[in-house]
Design a protein around this motif. Structure first.
Motif, PDB file in Angstrom:
ATOM      1  N   PRO A 216       0.926  -1.228   0.065  1.00 24.16           N
ATOM      2  CA  PRO A 216      -0.041  -0.060   0.149  1.00 24.16           C
ATOM      3  C   PRO A 216       0.847   1.180  -0.072  1.00 24.16           C
ATOM      4  N   GLY A 217       0.588   2.317  -0.756  1.00 25.20           N
ATOM      5  CA  GLY A 217       0.945   3.525  -0.992  1.00 25.20           C
ATOM      6  C   GLY A 217       1.921   3.591  -2.014  1.00 25.20           C
ATOM      7  N   ARG A 218       2.386   2.300  -2.737  1.00 23.62           N
ATOM      8  CA  ARG A 218       3.105   2.469  -3.830  1.00 23.62           C
ATOM      9  C   ARG A 218       2.460   2.827  -5.250  1.00 23.62           C
ATOM     10  N   PRO A 219       3.106   3.177  -6.172  1.00 23.38           N
ATOM     11  CA  PRO A 219       2.258   3.568  -7.527  1.00 23.38           C
ATOM     12  C   PRO A 219       1.524   2.324  -7.979  1.00 23.38           C
ATOM     13  N   ALA A 220       0.483   2.288  -8.456  1.00 26.70           N
ATOM     14  CA  ALA A 220      -0.148   1.106  -9.139  1.00 26.70           C
ATOM     15  C   ALA A 220       0.778   0.707 -10.615  1.00 26.70           C
ATOM     16  N   ARG A 221       0.751  -0.105 -10.973  1.00 28.39           N
ATOM     17  CA  ARG A 221       1.412  -0.622 -12.236  1.00 28.39           C
ATOM     18  C   ARG A 221       0.463  -0.500 -13.359  1.00 28.39           C
ATOM     19  N   LEU A 222       0.891   0.142 -14.599  1.00 29.12           N
ATOM     20  CA  LEU A 222       0.174   0.086 -15.722  1.00 29.12           C
ATOM     21  C   LEU A 222       0.895  -0.469 -16.926  1.00 29.12           C
ATOM     22  N   ASP A 223       0.098  -1.471 -17.690  1.00 32.83           N
ATOM     23  CA  ASP A 223       0.845  -2.247 -18.775  1.00 32.83           C
ATOM     24  C   ASP A 223      -0.225  -1.973 -20.105  1.00 32.83           C
ATOM     25  N   PHE A 224       0.505  -1.802 -21.369  1.00 33.25           N
ATOM     26  CA  PHE A 224      -0.139  -1.468 -22.381  1.00 33.25           C
ATOM     27  C   PHE A 224       0.214  -2.412 -23.388  1.00 33.25           C
ATOM     28  N   SER A 225      -0.827  -2.966 -24.113  1.00 31.72           N
ATOM     29  CA  SER A 225      -0.664  -3.967 -25.218  1.00 31.72           C
ATOM     30  C   SER A 225      -1.570  -3.151 -26.601  1.00 31.72           C
ATOM     31  N   PRO A 226      -0.742  -3.132 -27.722  1.00 32.32           N
ATOM     32  CA  PRO A 226       0.565  -3.280 -27.851  1.00 32.32           C
ATOM     33  C   PRO A 226       1.161  -2.220 -27.259  1.00 32.32           C
ATOM     34  N   ALA A 227       2.726  -2.774 -26.821  1.00 30.12           N
ATOM     35  CA  ALA A 227       3.488  -1.509 -26.109  1.00 30.12           C
ATOM     36  C   ALA A 227       3.625  -0.390 -26.729  1.00 30.12           C
ATOM     37  N   GLU A 228       3.688  -0.542 -28.343  1.00 29.45           N
ATOM     38  CA  GLU A 228       3.863   0.917 -29.089  1.00 29.45           C
ATOM     39  C   GLU A 228       2.899   1.901 -28.973  1.00 29.45           C
ATOM     40  N   ALA A 229       1.594   1.360 -28.190  1.00 29.45           N
ATOM     41  CA  ALA A 229       0.483   2.340 -28.165  1.00 29.45           C
ATOM     42  C   ALA A 229       0.347   2.990 -26.776  1.00 29.45           C
ATOM     43  N   LEU A 237      -2.118   6.960 -10.060  1.00 25.61           N
ATOM     44  CA  LEU A 237      -2.898   5.849  -9.443  1.00 25.61           C
ATOM     45  C   LEU A 237      -2.103   5.072  -8.488  1.00 25.61           C
ATOM     46  N   VAL A 238      -2.593   5.021  -7.171  1.00 26.19           N
ATOM     47  CA  VAL A 238      -1.740   4.423  -5.972  1.00 26.19           C
ATOM     48  C   VAL A 238      -2.359   3.247  -5.749  1.00 26.19           C
ATOM     49  N   THR A 239      -1.586   2.276  -4.879  1.00 24.31           N
ATOM     50  CA  THR A 239      -1.934   0.975  -4.481  1.00 24.31           C
ATOM     51  C   THR A 239      -2.489   1.531  -2.975  1.00 24.31           C
ATOM     52  N   SER A 240      -3.936   0.932  -2.535  1.00 26.18           N
ATOM     53  CA  SER A 240      -4.563   1.521  -1.342  1.00 26.18           C
ATOM     54  C   SER A 240      -4.476   0.114  -0.387  1.00 26.18           C
ATOM     55  N   HIS A 260      -4.436  10.545 -18.014  1.00 21.68           N
ATOM     56  CA  HIS A 260      -4.377  10.704 -16.787  1.00 21.68           C
ATOM     57  C   HIS A 260      -5.014   9.407 -16.020  1.00 21.68           C
ATOM     58  N   ALA A 261      -4.017   8.721 -15.257  1.00 21.54           N
ATOM     59  CA  ALA A 261      -4.455   7.768 -14.553  1.00 21.54           C
ATOM     60  C   ALA A 261      -4.637   8.113 -12.897  1.00 21.54           C
ATOM     61  N   PHE A 262      -5.578   8.115 -12.518  1.00 24.17           N
ATOM     62  CA  PHE A 262      -5.647   8.659 -10.881  1.00 24.17           C
ATOM     63  C   PHE A 262      -6.890   7.443 -10.230  1.00 24.17           C
ATOM     64  N   GLY A 263      -6.404   7.646  -8.901  1.00 28.21           N
ATOM     65  CA  GLY A 263      -7.385   6.934  -7.995  1.00 28.21           C
ATOM     66  C   GLY A 263      -6.403   5.892  -7.295  1.00 28.21           C
ATOM     67  N   SER A 264      -7.085   4.590  -7.133  1.00 33.17           N
ATOM     68  CA  SER A 264      -6.653   3.610  -6.361  1.00 33.17           C
ATOM     69  C   SER A 264      -7.065   2.063  -6.733  1.00 33.17           C
ATOM     70  N   ILE A 265      -6.178   1.195  -6.486  1.00 32.82           N
ATOM     71  CA  ILE A 265      -6.495  -0.158  -6.519  1.00 32.82           C
ATOM     72  C   ILE A 265      -5.712  -0.967  -5.312  1.00 32.82           C
ATOM     73  N   ALA A 266      -6.758  -1.706  -4.936  1.00 30.11           N
ATOM     74  CA  ALA A 266      -6.427  -2.364  -3.534  1.00 30.11           C
ATOM     75  C   ALA A 266      -5.351  -3.429  -3.699  1.00 30.11           C
ATOM     76  N   ALA A 267      -4.531  -3.404  -2.542  1.00 29.64           N
ATOM     77  CA  ALA A 267      -3.227  -4.255  -2.709  1.00 29.64           C
ATOM     78  C   ALA A 267      -3.605  -5.548  -3.006  1.00 29.64           C
ATOM     79  N   ASP A 268      -4.735  -6.275  -2.780  1.00 25.89           N
ATOM     80  CA  ASP A 268      -5.125  -7.515  -2.934  1.00 25.89           C
ATOM     81  C   ASP A 268      -5.957  -7.798  -4.013  1.00 25.89           C
ATOM     82  N   SER A 269      -6.233  -6.686  -4.956  1.00 29.00           N
ATOM     83  CA  SER A 269      -7.073  -6.775  -6.201  1.00 29.00           C
ATOM     84  C   SER A 269      -6.292  -7.611  -7.031  1.00 29.00           C
ATOM     85  N   THR A 270      -7.086  -8.211  -7.933  1.00 27.25           N
ATOM     86  CA  THR A 270      -6.634  -8.813  -9.156  1.00 27.25           C
ATOM     87  C   THR A 270      -6.189  -7.881 -10.394  1.00 27.25           C
ATOM     88  N   ALA A 271      -5.539  -8.172 -11.176  1.00 29.04           N
ATOM     89  CA  ALA A 271      -5.413  -7.255 -12.176  1.00 29.04           C
ATOM     90  C   ALA A 271      -6.582  -6.633 -12.881  1.00 29.04           C
TER      91      ALA A 271
END
Length: 513
Positions: A216-229, A237-240, A260-271
């Motif tokens: 908790p408190g760490r930035p959330a991870r964002l992955d993009f596919s295709p990566a070029e996009a 966006l942080v981990t709650s 803009h990516a903002f808000g939160s995702i729970a530490a035990d949340s699935t992707a």
């Protein structure tokens, strides 16, 4: 932010866990009501059944428009305000389908070309490579994911080993904005309103996966596919804490490239998975081709550049030599994918393809590719006998609320299509009730299942269905059922079921003159 799905909510990617629930809610009330109603044996009986459905008090402020015509006898079985202009939503795709079949033909395949702007001497191209898109909406989609490798391989087979100039990704074949007339600004970052580019790739959709950070408190991870996009990103966006509700917000302002990516995702949340519109499909295509060229041992000395309208570009390629070409699936297959899935990019690109090819359309001054396509559509409708006042279409998908069509116009179009040599292509492309496409969860366990072939259309306060059905007596019908301005009460049947019920009544009809 990612909008709530106002059109076809059961198809929106972030609602995947509730797909089955939504489909069951749509189909079961219509099935139950239809099974409880015996099939009418006379036209008067059928009219009474439909009148009873649409005359319920909850529709007092809504607008119904219905037209039903026999393909066998030509007679009208039922009409209700059939000359009233209504919003068609995605049933407008039927007009684009008719135009593309008429203008391009069922076997037409859209090219994507690799051009050489210069001479090749001893493996060295003394000029630039041009990736010219010509409107293929399927490039990089299922079945054509190796398009870049194919073009790179063809260039290598022509002896190219070194490119002195740039790689130019050019989508200016379509002259005009990358969005359809009347599309709402709030939709333009969404997967259902992606840019309509002459150099489209992977359906111009970028898949976004949001995962929690390690603590908790760490930035959330964002992955993009295709990566070029991957767009320019402002990450807030942080981990709650574990067990807290997710609050994921993704927002890109209209006309802006920054997500803009903002808000939160729970530490035990699935992707969590989302689909967004690509910012620049032509750039993504260029990046993928550049990588494929490198893989084939072709060195690019210059840089990757993108050419968009109104910069021009396509007109200046007349002297360039063709190094390679990949072709789309046949138009019949593009239509099938486009209508079954209600894929907006496919139909908009087909409209633009007609506008880009048909240079015989008379114009005064500048007209963009979309407007030329619409002019071609109006010419076709005039030939069919559909008055201009009965079909006010501005773009190819049905996304625009400026589109207005009468039920009679839709039915006349369906009657025309049923009489064409490509009638079977149209029927096979339409979703089948209870079987596939956007109707897979509709009208199950009724006489309409595996019978009704129709295009649905849905957006906020709009629900439509137009297509074909065979009655219990074996009579073939064309129908258009349009419901506008309907705000469903909380205790009413689920969205779309009222329209489905009328189609089931037609399938149950036992009369025949």
């Amino acid at each position: 932010m990612i909008p709530l799905p106002r059109r076809c909510p059961y198809r929106f990617s972030v609602c995947a866990p509730i797909i089955a629930v939504c489909l069951l809610a749509v189909s079961m009330p219509a099935a139950a009501a239809a099974l409880a109603t015996p099939g009418a044996s006379t036209v008067a009986g059928l009219m009474a059944q439909i009148d009873a459905r649409i005359g319920q008090p909850r529709f007092a402020a809504a607008s119904w428009g219905i037209a039903v015509v026999s393909l066998d006898s030509g007679r009208a079985l039922y009409t209700h305000r059939a000359d009233q202009l209504l919003q068609p939503a995605s049933t407008a795709k039927l007009f684009t389908a008719a135009l593309s079949l008429s203008a391009l033909g069922t076997d037409y395949r859209i090219p994507t070309r690799l051009l050489a702007d210069g001479r090749i001497v001893n493996g060295r191209l003394n000029g630039s490579l041009i990736l010219q898109g010509m409107g293929d909406p399927t490039l990089g989609a299922a079945g054509s994911g190796d398009w870049a490798e194919q073009l790179a391989s063809q260039a290598a087979a022509r002896g190219v080993r070194f490119v002195r100039g740039d790689l130019i990704a050019d989508d200016s074949y379509f002259a005009g904005p990358s969005f359809g007339s009347g599309w709402e600004a709030g939709d333009l970052q969404s997967w259902f309103a992606v840019p309509s580019s002459a150099l489209s790739v992977q359906e111009n959709i970028v898949n976004v996966t949001v995962s929690p950070g390690r603590t908790p408190g760490r930035p959330a991870r964002l992955d993009f596919s295709p990566a070029e996009a991957r767009p320019d990103l402002v990450r807030q966006l942080v981990t709650s804490a574990a067990g807290t509700p997710n609050d994921i917000n993704l927002y890109r302002a209209p006309g802006d490239d920054t997500l803009h990516a903002f808000g939160s995702i729970a530490a035990d949340s699935t992707a969590q998975h989302f689909k967004l519109a690509m910012v620049d499909p032509a750039l993504v295509a260029g990046m993928q081709l550049r990588q494929a060229l490198k893989h084939r041992g072709i060195h690019l000395a210059g840089k990757l550049r993108v050419v968009h309208w109104p910069q021009g570009g396509s007109a200046s390629h007349a002297s360039a030599g063709m190094l390679g070409e990949v072709l789309s699936p046949a138009l019949r297959d593009i239509l099938q994918q486009g209508l079954k899935r209600s894929q907006n990019l496919y139909l908009q690109n087909l409209l633009l393809s007609v506008g880009a090819r048909d240079q015989a359309i008379p114009t005064t001054g500048f007209s963009n590719t979309e407007s030329r396509g619409i002019m071609a559509l109006r010419q076709l409708l005039a030939e069919i006998g559909i008055p201009a006042s009965a079909s006010l279409i501005d773009e190819g998908t049905g996304l625009s609320r400026r589109n207005l069509v009468t039920p009679n116009a839709l039915v006349r179009l369906l009657v025309y299509l049923a009489a064409q040599p490509y009638a079977d292509v149209v029927r096979e492309a339409l979703p089948v009730a209870g079987v596939d496409g956007t109707l897979i969860g509709h009208m199950r366990r009724t006489a309409a299942e595996n019978n009704v072939r129709a295009k649905s259309g849905s957006m906020a306060y709009v629900h439509c269905l137009a297509g074909y059905v065979t009655t219990a007596a074996g009579e073939r019908l064309a129908f258009a059922i349009m419901l506008n301005n309907y705000d469903r009460p909380d205790d009413a049947p689920s969205i779309g079921s009222d329209v489905d019920e009328i189609a089931v009544l037609l399938a149950n009809y036992r009369g025949r003159e």
